[in-house]
Motif scaffolding. Sequence first.
Motif, short mmCIF file in Angstrom:
data_model
loop_
_atom_site.label_atom_id
_atom_site.label_comp_id
_atom_site.label_asym_id
_atom_site.label_seq_id
_atom_site.Cartn_x
_atom_site.Cartn_y
_atom_site.Cartn_z
N GLY A 106 80.62 -6.42 66.57
CA GLY A 106 80.27 -7.78 66.68
C GLY A 106 80.30 -8.12 68.30
O GLY A 106 81.14 -7.75 69.05
N ASP A 107 79.34 -9.04 68.70
CA ASP A 107 79.17 -9.26 70.03
C ASP A 107 80.34 -9.95 70.59
O ASP A 107 80.84 -10.03 71.85
N ARG A 108 81.13 -10.87 69.85
CA ARG A 108 82.06 -11.83 70.26
C ARG A 108 83.27 -10.76 70.90
O ARG A 108 83.90 -11.35 71.82
N TYR A 109 83.52 -9.71 70.39
CA TYR A 109 84.48 -8.86 71.02
C TYR A 109 84.09 -8.65 72.69
O TYR A 109 85.10 -8.46 73.65
N PHE A 110 82.96 -7.97 72.70
CA PHE A 110 82.49 -7.58 74.05
C PHE A 110 82.42 -8.65 75.05
O PHE A 110 82.86 -8.68 76.13
N ASN A 111 81.83 -10.01 74.60
CA ASN A 111 81.62 -11.11 75.32
C ASN A 111 83.06 -11.72 75.65
O ASN A 111 83.29 -12.13 76.84
N ARG A 112 83.94 -11.74 74.60
CA ARG A 112 85.38 -12.38 74.72
C ARG A 112 86.02 -11.48 75.90
O ARG A 112 86.82 -12.00 76.76
N PHE A 113 86.03 -10.27 75.89
CA PHE A 113 86.95 -9.49 76.81
C PHE A 113 86.30 -9.51 78.23
O PHE A 113 87.03 -9.86 79.11
N TRP A 114 84.83 -9.65 78.25
CA TRP A 114 84.45 -9.81 79.71
C TRP A 114 84.73 -11.19 80.45
O TRP A 114 84.91 -11.32 81.46
N ILE A 115 84.57 -12.19 79.63
CA ILE A 115 84.75 -13.35 80.16
C ILE A 115 86.24 -13.88 80.48
O ILE A 115 86.41 -14.17 81.34
N THR A 116 86.89 -13.20 79.58
CA THR A 116 88.47 -13.31 79.82
C THR A 116 88.83 -12.62 80.89
O THR A 116 89.65 -13.09 81.95
N LEU A 117 88.30 -11.52 81.15
CA LEU A 117 88.59 -10.60 82.44
C LEU A 117 88.16 -11.13 83.70
O LEU A 117 88.99 -11.38 84.72
N ILE A 118 87.06 -11.83 83.64
CA ILE A 118 86.44 -12.46 84.91
C ILE A 118 87.33 -13.84 85.25
O ILE A 118 87.95 -13.85 86.55
N ARG A 119 87.66 -14.51 84.27
CA ARG A 119 88.55 -15.52 84.52
C ARG A 119 89.93 -15.10 84.93
O ARG A 119 90.66 -15.97 85.73
N HIS A 120 90.50 -14.28 84.42
CA HIS A 120 91.77 -13.88 84.82
C HIS A 120 91.63 -13.63 86.26
O HIS A 120 92.73 -13.78 87.18
N LEU A 121 90.61 -12.69 86.69
CA LEU A 121 90.33 -12.33 88.09
C LEU A 121 90.21 -13.51 89.13
O LEU A 121 90.31 -13.43 90.32
N VAL A 122 89.52 -14.31 88.79
CA VAL A 122 89.24 -15.47 89.67
C VAL A 122 90.29 -16.63 89.69
O VAL A 122 90.23 -17.67 90.36
#
Length: 809
Positions: free
Chosen positions: A602-618
């Motif tokens: 499912g696209d949602r797992y790939f999408n959710r992981f990367w968006i969450t990772l970027i938000r965590h880093l910024v």
Amino acid sequence: MRLLAETATETLERRLEFTGLPQGWHAIVAMVLLGLILWASVHLYQREQRVGASARIRAILALLRCTVLAVLALVWLQPVIATYTRREIEAPTLLLIDGSASMSLHDRYTDETEQRRVRQALGNVQANDLTTLSRADVARSVLARDDHRLIRELVRNNPVLCYRFGDGVDLVGRYTAATGPADDRIGIAAPASAPATDIGAAVRQAVESQGGRPVSAVVVVSDGQFNTGEAVDAVAGYARAKRFPIHTVGVGDPAPPRNAAVAAIEAPPSIFVNDPFKITARITTQGLAGQSLTIELLQRLPDASQPIVVATRTIAVGPDDRVNPVTFDHQLVRSVQTRLAVRIQPVDGEIISEDNQRETSVRALEKKMRVLLVAGSPSWEYTYLSRLLTRDATVDVSCWLQSADEEAVRDGGTIIDHLPRKQEELAGYDCIILMDPRPEEIDAEWSRTLETLVSQAGTGLVFVAGRKNTSQLARETAAKPLLDLLPVVIDSSQADLIINELGYFQQTAWPLAIPPQVSGHPLLNIGDRPEENAQTWSQLPGVYWHYPVSREKPVATVLLRHSNPQMRNAAGQHVLLATQFVGAGRTAFMAWSDTWRWRRAGDRYFNRFWITLIRHLVEGKLLGGQKRGLIQLKKDQCSAGEAVGVEARLLDSKFSPLGRDTVEMTVQAQGMPDHTVVLKAQPDRPGWYHGELTPTQIGIHELRIDLPDEGGEGTTTIRGELRVGQSDLEFRRTALDRESLENLAAGSAGGRSLYLDEIDRLPSLIPAKSVSMVTTGRPVPLWDRWWTLFAVVIVLSTEWALRKAFNLL
């Protein structure tokens, strides 16, 4: 009433003493020797055969000779006039009255016996409703009853020193039999507000302040909360060693209290407009088992005068007073900083209402996250990630594919025609993703610039290892500043050996292993519900190839490890995903580049992981509010009166460390005038400033540093926030701890623990006590005087003259 010094009765005594008087057998020998000399002198004169001296004259001469010998004997004994001053010092009674915050509670006194005791102790100072009186009010009224009769009776036996204590101790009154306390000088009229109760320190300091003078007794009027300092046994042991009693008088309701409190509230400090987020409150209760609580979520926007209720929950308290965390789902529809509060509706019979509400602040950001994606080749990972970031409404991505031709059309929302190299260019990005980059464009200057931006400007960094370029980049000296930012230690020689042994392509996928200690980390929340995370991760496609590193760094957090038992070294299973703080920023390392395979589930797992990772880093930038600075606090929540360390990382308009010696930080709190805290530069950390803030008012304190822009036109504001609450140390256990007071009295030297209505027994328990202190003055010598020698000379001269006159020479 006047504060008087202690009084003492003095008497002066003078007496004759012989400092040279021998003792013991020496005295006997001296007396015998003196007697023999005197007898010999008399005997010789009696047997004098010379003509011209009658028996009478010889007797006179013998007397003169004995007189000389007696005077010489007195000189040998060294006679002096000794002076003694005797002082009778009265031993004071030390009255310690609790002034801690728990004494401000209004007890319900549900037990009729306890209620009757309190009313009897109050006497004619009656209150129709005891709940209108705080514990401090009760103590003050009992001591002031009948024109302060209790203190007047105490001072008949001994002076009374009155102390007020909490986390410290202060002398507030000194009374003697010659004076009496007045209503306005009883010494306990100040509100009870001390953040802790340290009975041990109060007893020690009050006793030791007497400077060695005796103490008749210590009286402790308190609710018995030993919540800081020494334990009961240690305080009682001190009194026993000093040989004084401690009498205790309990104030308050010993029944278990009824109370509900918002212990903590958790919410992200920064979110994006229209993004749903969660507010979680931890609720604690006492004496409310089986009852229902109404929990409200309140919101107050900057332009609103009063908060409004936006959500309500009704929860049941468990049989053991346990309450599950309460979670509210919320979102903000415009870019604004809002106050959110969780409030518990008052419960019948609750004695503490101040802890029923706790608030926090959340900032909604409308600005998109600026992301720079640099990739060495058009891998599947790059392809799907660039598409995701281009489509996402919260991200503005610029892509630089190093393998593409110069004329190629670039991906991303904001197209770039070169790899940003200047610090001013790179500073415009909130997060930089390096996906198996080619080493040709990663020179030493670019690496150092990136190091500066991450550590000082808070820029986020993700390094994704790949098969083509990572091994070569790890061997490049120019890339060392970049690699040093990562949360792992890379040994290129060791990694090459492992990769050559395993091969660059594997046929078996191994599941991702989550260390148990990080199972609740926000980056791992990719399931639809938190309880589904573990199952979701177990179903995702695993790892084929990965780049092996030696170990994680000491400050790093490892989120994923390899599950293959052979992928292990001295530091444990190989690291696949790790993050860490680097100065003001955050970095992440991914040892594999196959998250695109997750799209099968499912696209949602790939999408959710990367968006969450970027938000965590910024978040390094988001929490600072601006790219040019960041305000960091040693703790983001504290108690009123507690000192909090403040650090600020500040950059000039060219994103270089600010060169000032000091900067001013403005502190704003509702209902208080703004005040300024000066932050000083740290010599060993360019661009970093430090100071200390001590808030005195409960609520949210907003911190602001204004930095001038280039050319002096306009300013950039760096913001921070400190939540200040009342210390809960005094409210964790609010019932009267009668057992502790009884143990304190019993463990001292003959102390008694009294109920409040027995306080009139104190004068009979503390008899008059005084101690005699004798001081010796400087003795006045009598033998070392001129007239002593004169007397000896006169007597000897008289004897000589008589002997000559009567032909006895």
